[in-house]
Design a protein around this motif. Structure first.
Motif, PDB file in Angstrom:
ATOM      1  N   GLY A 198       0.863  -1.223  -0.082  1.00 60.57           N
ATOM      2  CA  GLY A 198      -0.071   0.022   0.044  1.00 60.57           C
ATOM      3  C   GLY A 198       0.842   1.299   0.121  1.00 60.57           C
ATOM      4  N   SER A 199       0.135   2.344   0.030  1.00 63.94           N
ATOM      5  CA  SER A 199       0.777   3.628  -0.173  1.00 63.94           C
ATOM      6  C   SER A 199       0.692   4.480   1.402  1.00 63.94           C
ATOM      7  CB  SER A 199       0.051   4.444  -1.015  1.00 63.94           C
ATOM      8  OG  SER A 199      -1.115   4.607  -0.902  1.00 63.94           O
ATOM      9  N   LYS A 200       0.049   4.005   1.972  1.00 61.68           N
ATOM     10  CA  LYS A 200       0.199   4.717   3.613  1.00 61.68           C
ATOM     11  C   LYS A 200       1.269   4.252   4.589  1.00 61.68           C
ATOM     12  CE  LYS A 200      -4.631   5.458   2.915  1.00 61.68           C
ATOM     13  NZ  LYS A 200      -4.922   4.309   2.021  1.00 61.68           N
ATOM     14  N   GLN A 201       1.802   5.045   5.383  1.00 60.98           N
ATOM     15  CA  GLN A 201       2.655   4.584   6.470  1.00 60.98           C
ATOM     16  C   GLN A 201       1.846   3.731   7.461  1.00 60.98           C
ATOM     17  OE1 GLN A 201       4.465   7.755   8.358  1.00 60.98           O
ATOM     18  NE2 GLN A 201       5.843   6.512   9.719  1.00 60.98           N
ATOM     19  N   LYS A 202       2.287   2.729   7.890  1.00 63.68           N
ATOM     20  CA  LYS A 202       1.472   1.615   8.795  1.00 63.68           C
ATOM     21  C   LYS A 202       2.466   0.701   9.313  1.00 63.68           C
ATOM     22  CE  LYS A 202      -0.194  -0.136   4.515  1.00 63.68           C
ATOM     23  NZ  LYS A 202      -1.416  -0.332   3.474  1.00 63.68           N
ATOM     24  N   PHE A 203       1.983   0.170  10.502  1.00 61.75           N
ATOM     25  CA  PHE A 203       2.807  -0.900  11.299  1.00 61.75           C
ATOM     26  C   PHE A 203       2.085  -1.790  11.854  1.00 61.75           C
ATOM     27  CE2 PHE A 203       2.766   2.722  14.228  1.00 61.75           C
ATOM     28  CZ  PHE A 203       2.318   2.050  15.507  1.00 61.75           C
ATOM     29  N   TRP A 204       2.666  -2.886  12.072  1.00 56.05           N
ATOM     30  CA  TRP A 204       1.901  -3.916  12.870  1.00 56.05           C
ATOM     31  C   TRP A 204       2.328  -3.913  14.144  1.00 56.05           C
ATOM     32  CZ3 TRP A 204      -2.120  -6.854  11.046  1.00 56.05           C
ATOM     33  CH2 TRP A 204      -2.220  -7.076   9.598  1.00 56.05           C
ATOM     34  N   TYR A 205       1.379  -4.226  15.047  1.00 55.32           N
ATOM     35  CA  TYR A 205       1.774  -4.318  16.655  1.00 55.32           C
ATOM     36  C   TYR A 205       0.921  -5.511  17.281  1.00 55.32           C
ATOM     37  CZ  TYR A 205      -2.304  -1.813  17.736  1.00 55.32           C
ATOM     38  OH  TYR A 205      -3.892  -1.469  17.920  1.00 55.32           O
ATOM     39  N   ARG A 206       1.439  -5.797  18.508  1.00 54.25           N
ATOM     40  CA  ARG A 206       0.620  -6.668  19.333  1.00 54.25           C
ATOM     41  C   ARG A 206       0.603  -6.075  20.765  1.00 54.25           C
ATOM     42  NH1 ARG A 206       2.395 -12.311  18.839  1.00 54.25           N
ATOM     43  NH2 ARG A 206       1.812 -12.362  16.984  1.00 54.25           N
ATOM     44  N   ASP A 222      -2.897  -9.680  16.303  1.00 53.79           N
ATOM     45  CA  ASP A 222      -1.831  -8.538  15.717  1.00 53.79           C
ATOM     46  C   ASP A 222      -2.941  -7.473  15.196  1.00 53.79           C
ATOM     47  OD1 ASP A 222       0.200  -9.971  16.162  1.00 53.79           O
ATOM     48  OD2 ASP A 222       0.476 -10.922  14.122  1.00 53.79           O
ATOM     49  N   TRP A 223      -2.492  -6.298  15.021  1.00 51.31           N
ATOM     50  CA  TRP A 223      -3.435  -5.082  14.484  1.00 51.31           C
ATOM     51  C   TRP A 223      -2.243  -4.406  13.680  1.00 51.31           C
ATOM     52  CZ3 TRP A 223      -8.343  -3.604  16.275  1.00 51.31           C
ATOM     53  CH2 TRP A 223      -8.927  -4.626  17.093  1.00 51.31           C
ATOM     54  N   LEU A 224      -2.995  -3.741  12.735  1.00 52.01           N
ATOM     55  CA  LEU A 224      -2.352  -2.725  12.021  1.00 52.01           C
ATOM     56  C   LEU A 224      -2.672  -1.374  12.152  1.00 52.01           C
ATOM     57  CD1 LEU A 224      -0.399  -2.628   9.344  1.00 52.01           C
ATOM     58  CD2 LEU A 224      -2.317  -2.883   7.932  1.00 52.01           C
ATOM     59  N   PHE A 225      -1.554  -0.530  12.665  1.00 49.36           N
ATOM     60  CA  PHE A 225      -2.008   0.864  12.693  1.00 49.36           C
ATOM     61  C   PHE A 225      -1.389   1.752  11.497  1.00 49.36           C
ATOM     62  CE2 PHE A 225      -0.766   5.285  13.748  1.00 49.36           C
ATOM     63  CZ  PHE A 225      -1.604   5.450  14.685  1.00 49.36           C
ATOM     64  N   LYS A 226      -2.659   2.753  11.135  1.00 52.89           N
ATOM     65  CA  LYS A 226      -2.449   3.323   9.990  1.00 52.89           C
ATOM     66  C   LYS A 226      -2.353   4.697  10.325  1.00 52.89           C
ATOM     67  CE  LYS A 226      -5.036   0.293   6.884  1.00 52.89           C
ATOM     68  NZ  LYS A 226      -6.342   0.059   6.096  1.00 52.89           N
ATOM     69  N   PHE A 227      -1.173   5.292   9.823  1.00 48.34           N
ATOM     70  CA  PHE A 227      -1.286   7.006   9.803  1.00 48.34           C
ATOM     71  C   PHE A 227      -2.032   7.509   8.791  1.00 48.34           C
ATOM     72  CE2 PHE A 227       2.578   5.516  11.736  1.00 48.34           C
ATOM     73  CZ  PHE A 227       2.809   6.375  13.073  1.00 48.34           C
ATOM     74  N   GLY A 266      -4.821   8.018  14.478  1.00 46.06           N
ATOM     75  CA  GLY A 266      -4.720   7.315  13.224  1.00 46.06           C
ATOM     76  C   GLY A 266      -6.003   6.032  13.418  1.00 46.06           C
ATOM     77  N   SER A 267      -5.879   5.033  12.946  1.00 44.24           N
ATOM     78  CA  SER A 267      -6.712   3.975  13.155  1.00 44.24           C
ATOM     79  C   SER A 267      -6.063   2.477  13.241  1.00 44.24           C
ATOM     80  CB  SER A 267      -7.784   3.862  11.928  1.00 44.24           C
ATOM     81  OG  SER A 267      -7.279   3.389  10.403  1.00 44.24           O
ATOM     82  N   THR A 268      -6.636   1.606  13.776  1.00 45.25           N
ATOM     83  CA  THR A 268      -5.960   0.190  13.797  1.00 45.25           C
ATOM     84  C   THR A 268      -7.054  -0.973  13.425  1.00 45.25           C
ATOM     85  OG1 THR A 268      -4.804  -1.035  15.359  1.00 45.25           O
ATOM     86  CG2 THR A 268      -6.600   0.173  16.301  1.00 45.25           C
TER      87      THR A 268
END
Length: 300
Positions: free
Chosen positions: A23-31, A38-43, A81-83
């Motif tokens: 994808g094109s947005k900055q994001k990261f996986w976290y727990r 696992d969750w994906l945080f999106k800026f 952001g959203s997760t």
């Protein structure tokens, strides 16, 4: 009584697992250490409402009883952001649309994200039929996908490109593939518009009663014809599908029967006051109301 705002998850730096390249947005996986998921945080992109659009879209999908990714509002290091909860099973895998189409549509380019005129509804149907070999299973899968298209039309989601849909397949082959939940709805609800009174401001579009123009000019991620210069708007895609293949959107239309303005207004109003401006709330609500009215005009 005022509605209770949605919760906001506070994501800690120590929870970060890895950054997501897709994808094109900055994001990261976290727990969260207190959880095994696992969750994906999106800026959100600067100056956009992509974070609240994700949450509103998920809540609308939940009300319509559509399979969807679970989304929460979240903040990380002072940034809103959203997760999104990972829905891919540890024993299975998410097969994206481009992976399906490259194996089943002659000459399909799986790496072409923009202006991919081969990403047509007809080709999607062809790819799905190849994955779900039994005719009845393929019909059910496309009916579920058609529900996602109705959701896209309702919220003005323009990002249903070939990596924003797919199927879940078990690695053990013990289970048949299933259509993946609908996900990634950030490009919705006028999230890119401004409040400053410019040419692309929410106020101008609302004041001039130009909601229909806005919905019509939206360029979606799915094309109607391989000869088209750009993707068809989500609302027009549903209009054409209702005429050409009504069985595709029939179940989605049925889910709209009990949807009322008050329900959508309550969903929007639960976004915390410091996350979304009053005019952004009004625009998101009026866009959904306009789209709902237009879809109810179509043969059901």
């Amino acid at each position: 009584m005022p509605l209770r705002p949605y919760k906001v998850v506070s994501v800690q730096p120590a929870w970060v697992l890895e950054h997501e390249a897709l994808g094109s947005k900055q994001k990261f996986w976290y727990r969260d250490p207190d959880s095994d998921t696992d969750w994906l945080f999106k800026f959100p992109r600067p100056g956009t409402g992509e974070h609240w659009a994700e949450k509103i879209a998920a809540e609308v999908a939940a009300h319509l009883r559509l399979s969807h990714a679970l989304v929460e509002l979240a903040e990380f290091d002072g940034t809103f952001g959203s997760t999104t909860l990972s829905f891919a099973s540890r024993s299975g895998e998410l097969i994206h649309g481009n992976q399906i189409l490259v194996g089943n549509v002659l000459g399909y380019d799986p790496d072409r994200r923009f202006r991919n005129s081969d990403h047509t509804l007809a080709n999607i149907r062809l790819g799905v039929k190849k994955v779900f070999e039994e005719e009845a299973a393929a019909r059910r899968a496309m009916s579920q996908f058609g529900g996602y298209l109705v959701l896209d039309a309702l919220i003005g989601n323009t990002d249903r490109h070939h990596e924003n849909w797919g199927v879940l397949r078990s690695s053990s082959n013990a289970h048949l593939p299933v259509v993946a939940p609908s996900f990634d709805h950030a490009s919705s609800l006028g999230r890119e518009l401004s409040d400053d009174g410019g040419a692309k401001s929410r106020e101008r579009l609302l004041t001039a009663d130009r909601m229909g123009e806005y919905a019509r000019k939206a360029r979606g991620g799915i094309y109607w014809s391989e000869q088209d210069a750009h993707g068809i708007s989500p609302l027009d895609l549903v209009r054409r599908a209702a005429a050409a293949c009504p069985e595709l959107v029939k179940a989605g239309f049925e889910k709209l029967r009990d949807l009322e303005r008050e329900v959508m207004e309550d969903i929007v109003d639960r976004i915390p006051s410091d996350w979304m401006t009053p005019i952004a709330r009004r625009f998101a609500l009026e866009l959904m109301c306009y789209s709902l009215k237009e879809m109810r005009k179509l043969p059901q």
